[in-house]
Scaffold this motif. Structure first.
Motif, short mmCIF file in Angstrom:
data_model
loop_
_atom_site.label_atom_id
_atom_site.label_comp_id
_atom_site.label_asym_id
_atom_site.label_seq_id
_atom_site.Cartn_x
_atom_site.Cartn_y
_atom_site.Cartn_z
N ARG A 39 0.87 -1.18 0.00
CA ARG A 39 0.00 0.00 0.00
C ARG A 39 0.90 1.21 0.00
O ARG A 39 1.94 1.22 0.64
CB ARG A 39 -0.94 0.01 1.20
CG ARG A 39 -0.21 0.00 2.52
CD ARG A 39 -1.12 0.46 3.62
NE ARG A 39 -0.48 0.49 4.92
CZ ARG A 39 0.46 1.32 5.32
NH1 ARG A 39 0.98 2.20 4.49
NH2 ARG A 39 0.94 1.29 6.54
N GLY A 40 0.52 2.23 -0.78
CA GLY A 40 1.34 3.42 -0.85
C GLY A 40 0.57 4.59 -1.43
O GLY A 40 -0.53 4.43 -1.95
N VAL A 41 1.17 5.75 -1.33
CA VAL A 41 0.55 6.98 -1.82
C VAL A 41 1.39 7.52 -2.97
O VAL A 41 2.61 7.38 -2.98
CB VAL A 41 0.41 8.01 -0.67
CG1 VAL A 41 1.77 8.44 -0.13
CG2 VAL A 41 -0.42 9.20 -1.09
N SER A 42 0.73 8.14 -3.93
CA SER A 42 1.41 8.74 -5.07
C SER A 42 2.37 9.83 -4.59
O SER A 42 2.02 10.63 -3.72
CB SER A 42 0.39 9.34 -6.04
OG SER A 42 1.01 10.16 -7.00
N GLU A 43 3.56 9.87 -5.19
CA GLU A 43 4.51 10.91 -4.80
C GLU A 43 4.12 12.28 -5.36
O GLU A 43 4.63 13.29 -4.91
CB GLU A 43 5.93 10.54 -5.22
CG GLU A 43 6.16 10.49 -6.70
CD GLU A 43 7.61 10.11 -7.04
OE1 GLU A 43 8.48 10.07 -6.15
OE2 GLU A 43 7.85 9.84 -8.22
N THR A 44 3.19 12.31 -6.32
CA THR A 44 2.80 13.58 -6.92
C THR A 44 1.37 14.01 -6.57
O THR A 44 0.99 15.14 -6.86
CB THR A 44 2.92 13.53 -8.46
OG1 THR A 44 2.08 12.49 -8.95
CG2 THR A 44 4.36 13.29 -8.87
N ASP A 45 0.58 13.11 -5.96
CA ASP A 45 -0.81 13.43 -5.63
C ASP A 45 -1.17 12.71 -4.33
O ASP A 45 -1.46 11.51 -4.34
CB ASP A 45 -1.75 12.99 -6.76
CG ASP A 45 -3.21 13.28 -6.46
OD1 ASP A 45 -3.54 13.79 -5.37
OD2 ASP A 45 -4.05 12.97 -7.33
#
Length: 87
Positions: A39-45
């Motif tokens: 699981r991870g989050v976008s580095e740009t959004d």
């Protein structure tokens, strides 16, 4: 045969808030036959999250359908893009 499903979706809160709710639900996920791989989050959004989950075909959809905890986590229902991957 298990399938790895990649889900990209939007959240309405912070990633750390969503991730805590997701992690707190791991026991229920595992009981349903779902294994969280990533699981991870976008580095740009920061409102875009990706999760990779492994389960038998149909299990993930059944788990998410009508699950109030999914929406309560900040996951914006209807924003998902799914893709399945088989080994």
């Amino acid at each position: 045969m298990k399938v790895a499903t990649r889900i990209v979706f939007k959240i309405s809160n912070t990633f750390s808030e969503w991730a805590k709710a997701f992690d707190d639900d791991r026991t229920n996920q595992e009981a349903a036959g779902i294994k969280a791989i990533f699981r991870g989050v976008s580095e740009t959004d920061s409102s875009t999250v990706m999760a990779i989950l492994e389960a038998e075909p149909g299990v993930l959809g059944k788990y998410m359908e009508g699950n109030k905890d999914v929406e309560a986590s900040g996951h914006i229902i209807g924003s998902e893009e799914f893709s399945n991957w088989m080994a």
